[in-house]
Design a protein around this motif. Structure first.
Motif, PDB file in Angstrom:
ATOM      1  N   ASN A  33       0.842  -1.190   0.000  1.00  0.00           N
ATOM      2  CA  ASN A  33       0.000   0.000   0.000  1.00  0.00           C
ATOM      3  C   ASN A  33       0.886   1.251   0.000  1.00  0.00           C
ATOM      4  N   ASP A  45      -2.715   8.741   1.681  1.00  0.00           N
ATOM      5  CA  ASP A  45      -2.656   7.828   2.818  1.00  0.00           C
ATOM      6  C   ASP A  45      -2.337   6.414   2.345  1.00  0.00           C
ATOM      7  N   GLY A  46      -1.048   6.063   2.443  1.00  0.00           N
ATOM      8  CA  GLY A  46      -0.601   4.716   2.087  1.00  0.00           C
ATOM      9  C   GLY A  46      -0.040   3.990   3.300  1.00  0.00           C
ATOM     10  N   ILE A  47      -0.647   4.200   4.457  1.00  0.00           N
ATOM     11  CA  ILE A  47      -0.114   3.561   5.672  1.00  0.00           C
ATOM     12  C   ILE A  47      -0.418   2.065   5.643  1.00  0.00           C
ATOM     13  N   THR A  48      -1.689   1.702   5.506  1.00  0.00           N
ATOM     14  CA  THR A  48      -2.037   0.284   5.324  1.00  0.00           C
ATOM     15  C   THR A  48      -3.196   0.169   4.339  1.00  0.00           C
ATOM     16  N   VAL A 107      -5.353   5.404  -0.149  1.00  0.00           N
ATOM     17  CA  VAL A 107      -4.900   4.447  -1.150  1.00  0.00           C
ATOM     18  C   VAL A 107      -5.547   3.098  -0.837  1.00  0.00           C
ATOM     19  N   LEU A 146      -7.756   1.751   0.717  1.00  0.00           N
ATOM     20  CA  LEU A 146      -8.656   1.800   1.874  1.00  0.00           C
ATOM     21  C   LEU A 146      -8.175   2.900   2.815  1.00  0.00           C
ATOM     22  N   PRO A 147      -9.079   3.497   3.581  1.00  0.00           N
ATOM     23  CA  PRO A 147      -8.606   4.402   4.642  1.00  0.00           C
ATOM     24  C   PRO A 147      -7.809   3.565   5.654  1.00  0.00           C
TER      25      PRO A 147
HETATM   26  K   LIG Z   1      -4.403   3.302   2.878  1.00  0.00           K
END
Ligand SMILES: [K+]
Ligand SMILES: NC(=O)C1=CN([C@@H]2O[C@H](COP(=O)(O)OP(=O)(O)OC[C@H]3O[C@@H](n4cnc5c(N)ncnc54)[C@H](O)[C@@H]3O)[C@@H](O)[C@H]2O)[C@@H](O)CC1
Length: 492
Positions: free
Chosen positions: A67, A126-129, A158, A160-161
């Motif tokens: 992600n 937002d590419g944290i998870t 990205v 999913l939130p």
């Molecule tokens: K994400």
């Protein structure tokens, strides 16, 4: 139709597709779609930017998985188009190597101080998870997510939130609320079920080529105008009022006559040929709706119907619930009827005709012997459990309404057409009337429930179009316009 597949299904389909394509192709497709969506947002002047990609300030929040890789590659593409791109690495030693190298090669840099970077950002990726995330945002990510949400930037999730559970739609800790979610290949259940759905903002699907590989039966689906138009009954030349279906309504009481009036109002707009009201509010019903057939009771003596609605505003006089459930026609059970059912689930045991239960979270909690909070935190699990435990199609009302059949292989229907304006007294009575009327018209319990929820939400949006609070009666009144809307767009 919007459709969502589970993480396992998505991973299997991705693996099959990846085996046929050069390495990295899917991630590049995802990054390209993400970049296009971000560029469009920046050009539209969302966030605080000047309406251009060139010169805009983008912050990429990158976690340790793919992600983060998608987000970094998209950041690289935006940097090549002249954006100033800064990456915040949530796990510096495990950032996606290819994505990070691409970002650096394109002139992007890694932030010295995440909070400074976020302070001036126009857009946050937002590419944290993504689908690999579990357990909510980690403690070190929480202040960064809060700063992102608190900044002037537009937040693009990205896939999913980050922080939501992809399969269950649960939000076990903190999650980062997005303005736009760019989802790859297919939607995930959490984008169609609360409470996670409320974190997603607008959802935009990017095709990465999974179409022919994903199973045709999804885990969840959401009707759109065209789907609803195709479900709605249409009277033919040979129709008379009995063939169009008569819906019987057992609702209202001396204490709550209004519930009867509102249920009848909903039913009259559901296309049934006639509405037969049975109960203690005959005067109130006739005063408002001279076209209704009324009978003081009991239901068995009221004449033939093709479906029954039982429960709204009944109070404590609940004998009719058992009587109606013994009838060999589809029955919708709502409100006080559900209380009776929670006390005596065996009332459903011998039913062969379809049953549709329409609880809100509190009623669902009573039926499941749990708390309202538990139901609200796990709406998808609750609606599935209700449907299997009671052997009845269940419509769980909420900001996102879910409809589940007892057969777990049947996709759960999600209604995303609701509006907060619907949280008003009596709106459930109108919905029950409408859904019961569609049952009389021959729709299955699942189709009747999901089409009714859709029209009801659309009607509320129409009625509240100028931003004023709406009454339930106005929602019922707007159902005709909602019906026309879906018909016109649906092209029938
Ligand atoms: K994400
Ligand atoms: N593999 C591919 O080529 C493709 C991947 N895709 C992307 O890849 C994503 C899935 O990638 P991954 O499987 O690497 O999973 P994720 O990137 O969602 O996250 C997995 C990583 O995060 C860690 N993690 C789990 N929960 C966490 C939490 N709450 N806080 C912080 N870290 C957490 C895990 O230890 C793991 O290292 C999709 O959501 C999508 O964005 C798509 O672009 C399609 C193509």
């Amino acid at each position: 139709m919007r459709t969502a597949h589970t993480v396992d299904t998505v991973r299997r389909a991705e693996a099959e597709l990846m085996a046929r394509l050069p390495e990295g192709t899917l991630m590049q497709r995802a990054a390209a779609g993400l970049t296009a969506a971000c560029a469009e947002l920046l050009r539209s002047g969302s966030g605080s930017g000047g309406g251009r990609v060139y010169g805009s300030r983008v912050v990429v929040l990158a976690g340790s998985g793919d992600n983060g890789g998608d987000a970094l590659y998209a950041g690289a593409r935006l940097a090549r188009r002249g954006a100033g791109v800064t990456a915040v690495l949530l796990a510096a030693d495990r950032a996606h190597p290819g994505g990070l190298a691409a970002l650096r090669a394109a002139g992007g840099r890694v932030a010295d101080d995440p909070f400074d970077a976020l302070d001036t950002a126009d857009l946050v990726l937002d590419g944290i998870t993504g689908i690999g995330g579990h357990g909510g945002l980690r403690p070190d990510a929480v202040p960064i997510a809060r700063a992102a949400r608190g900044s002037r930037a537009v937040v693009v999730a990205v896939d999913l939130p980050s922080g939501i559970e992809a399969d269950s739609g649960e939000v076990p800790g903190e999650a980062l609320r997005a303005d736009l979610t760019v989802v790859f290949g297919t939607e995930k259940p959490g984008l169609l079920a609360g409470p996670a759905r409320e974190y997603a903002g607008t959802v935009r699907l990017v095709d990465i080529g999974l179409g022919g590989i994903l199973p045709s039966v999804p885990a969840l689906e959401a009707l759109q105008h065209l789907d609803v138009a195709q479900l709605l009954p249409e009277p033919g030349a040979a129709s008379d009022k009995y063939r169009r279906g008569v819906v019987g309504i057992v609702a209202g009481s001396a204490r709550y006559p209004g519930a009867a009036v509102l249920a009848v109002a909903g039913a009259l707009r559901g296309g049934a040929g006639a509405v037969r009201y049975v109960g203690h509010a005959t005067d109130a019903v006739i005063a408002r709706f001279p076209e209704a057939l009324v009978h003081a009771g009991p239901p068995g003596k009221a004449g033939r119907v093709q479906s029954w609605i039982v429960g709204p505003g009944l109070g404590d006089d609940l004998d009719a619930v058992a009587e109606v459930l013994a009838a060999p026609v589809p029955v919708l059970v709502d409100a006080d009827g559900l209380r009776r059912l929670a006390a005596e689930p065996a009332l459903l045991r011998d039913r062969a005709a379809p049953t549709l239960l329409t609880p809100h979270a509190g009623e669902a909690a009573a039926l499941l012997d749990t708390t309202r909070e538990e139901v609200e935190a796990a709406q998808l699990a609750a609606v599935r459990e209700l449907a299997t435990r009671y052997g009845a199609t269940t419509l769980l009302k909420g900001a996102t309404t879910l409809v589940a059949d007892p057969d777990p292989r049947t996709p759960v229907r999600s209604n995303t057409m609701g509006t907060p304006w619907l949280a008003t007294a009596g709106s459930g009575d109108v919905l029950a009337g409408l859904a019961g009327s569609l049952l009389a018209g021959g729709l299955s319990a699942r189709d009747a429930g999901s089409a009714a929820a859709y029209l009801h939400g659309l009607a509320a949006r129409r009625a509240a179009a100028d931003g004023v609070p709406v009454t339930s009666y106005e929602v019922a009144d707007a159902l005709g316009r909602a019906w026309r809307d879906v018909r016109e767009t649906g092209g029938s």
